[in-house]
Design a protein around this motif. Structure first.
Motif, PDB file in Angstrom:
ATOM      1  N   LYS A 133      39.870  48.828  41.889  1.00  0.00           N
ATOM      2  CA  LYS A 133      38.589  48.316  42.390  1.00  0.00           C
ATOM      3  C   LYS A 133      37.941  47.401  41.356  1.00  0.00           C
ATOM      4  N   GLN A 134      38.009  47.784  40.085  1.00  0.00           N
ATOM      5  CA  GLN A 134      37.442  46.947  39.026  1.00  0.00           C
ATOM      6  C   GLN A 134      38.155  45.599  38.955  1.00  0.00           C
ATOM      7  N   TYR A 142      39.963  53.519  40.975  1.00  0.00           N
ATOM      8  CA  TYR A 142      38.831  52.931  40.252  1.00  0.00           C
ATOM      9  C   TYR A 142      39.278  51.686  39.487  1.00  0.00           C
ATOM     10  N   GLY A 161      37.180  38.691  42.175  1.00  0.00           N
ATOM     11  CA  GLY A 161      36.477  38.221  43.360  1.00  0.00           C
ATOM     12  C   GLY A 161      37.250  38.439  44.650  1.00  0.00           C
ATOM     13  N   TRP A 162      38.221  39.353  44.624  1.00  0.00           N
ATOM     14  CA  TRP A 162      39.057  39.567  45.805  1.00  0.00           C
ATOM     15  C   TRP A 162      38.373  40.424  46.850  1.00  0.00           C
ATOM     16  N   ALA A 163      37.279  41.066  46.512  1.00  0.00           N
ATOM     17  CA  ALA A 163      36.612  41.955  47.458  1.00  0.00           C
ATOM     18  C   ALA A 163      35.421  41.273  48.119  1.00  0.00           C
ATOM     19  N   ASP A 164      35.260  39.972  47.904  1.00  0.00           N
ATOM     20  CA  ASP A 164      34.037  39.295  48.318  1.00  0.00           C
ATOM     21  C   ASP A 164      34.163  38.436  49.579  1.00  0.00           C
ATOM     22  N   TYR A 165      35.237  38.525  50.310  1.00  0.00           N
ATOM     23  CA  TYR A 165      35.350  37.632  51.458  1.00  0.00           C
ATOM     24  C   TYR A 165      34.703  38.233  52.698  1.00  0.00           C
ATOM     25  N   ARG A 166      34.095  37.376  53.500  1.00  0.00           N
ATOM     26  CA  ARG A 166      33.468  37.785  54.763  1.00  0.00           C
ATOM     27  C   ARG A 166      33.899  36.777  55.837  1.00  0.00           C
ATOM     28  N   LYS A 187      39.866  44.095  41.397  1.00  0.00           N
ATOM     29  CA  LYS A 187      39.528  43.310  42.594  1.00  0.00           C
ATOM     30  C   LYS A 187      38.147  42.684  42.470  1.00  0.00           C
ATOM     31  N   ASN A 188      37.186  43.439  41.959  1.00  0.00           N
ATOM     32  CA  ASN A 188      35.837  42.892  41.797  1.00  0.00           C
ATOM     33  C   ASN A 188      35.813  41.787  40.750  1.00  0.00           C
ATOM     34  N   GLU A 189      36.532  41.975  39.658  1.00  0.00           N
ATOM     35  CA  GLU A 189      36.558  40.974  38.584  1.00  0.00           C
ATOM     36  C   GLU A 189      37.155  39.654  39.072  1.00  0.00           C
TER      37      GLU A 189
END
Length: 172
Positions: A82-83, A79, A89-94, A85-87
């Motif tokens: 994950k927080q 958890y 912006g590491w989880a936002d790539y497509r 990574k979200n803070e």
């Protein structure tokens, strides 16, 4: 393969009553440095149930109950990551092509390096001269002192403080 006897223990949970759990060691041949455990939750051990976890560790000594307690922290660690990574912006790539993904990860690791350099451990190491070296390494300290004069600089030790300070350093 040998299964040792189940050992019952009470799993301490935050904001709830302790729950009964069971742990046992699994030995393949003879006991080695890397050890294997099975953990179940419930009122009775249920090796065939879907509520079992198998873990592997290199911790030494009589650690049956300790390894079970430590393993229960995995959800909090996941958890927390994950927080972070979200803070950041590491989880936002497509991205789908290799070159774009590679560029993305270069940015991610660069950001991680910049944030890590703001950590307290790195800052205290930067202030100490290396053995056999003179104390002429004060330019980075003076530069950081100039940045710290900014009205939005945060002295905290959290990720948010470090990220805020990095943004102040790299902005034009």
């Amino acid at each position: 393969m040998r299964y040792n006897r189940w050992k019952a223990y009470q799993q301490q949970l935050s904001h709830r009553q302790p729950q009964p759990r069971f742990v046992r060691e699994i030995i393949f041949g003879k006991r080695r440095k890397v050890r294997y455990y099975q953990i179940t939750k419930g009122d009775t051990p249920d090796p065939n149930g879907d509520r079992s976890w198998y873990i592997m560790t290199n911790l030494e000594g009589q650690i049956d109950l300790q390894v079970a307690q430590l393993y229960s922290l995995r959800n909090w660690i996941k958890y927390g990551f994950k927080q972070v990574k979200n803070e950041l912006g590491w989880a936002d790539y497509r991205l789908t092509d290799f070159a774009s993904i590679q560029r993305w990860w270069e940015l991610v690791f660069s950001a991680y390096l910049l944030v890590s350099l703001q950590a307290q451990n790195f800052q205290t190491l930067a202030d100490e001269p290396l053995s056999g070296q003179s104390t002429q390494l004060t330019a980075p300290s003076r530069l950081i002192a100039k940045f710290q004069q900014h009205p939005w600089w945060e002295d905290g030790t959290t990720w948010n403080s470090a990220l805020n300070n990095i943004r102040l350093i790299i902005q034009p």
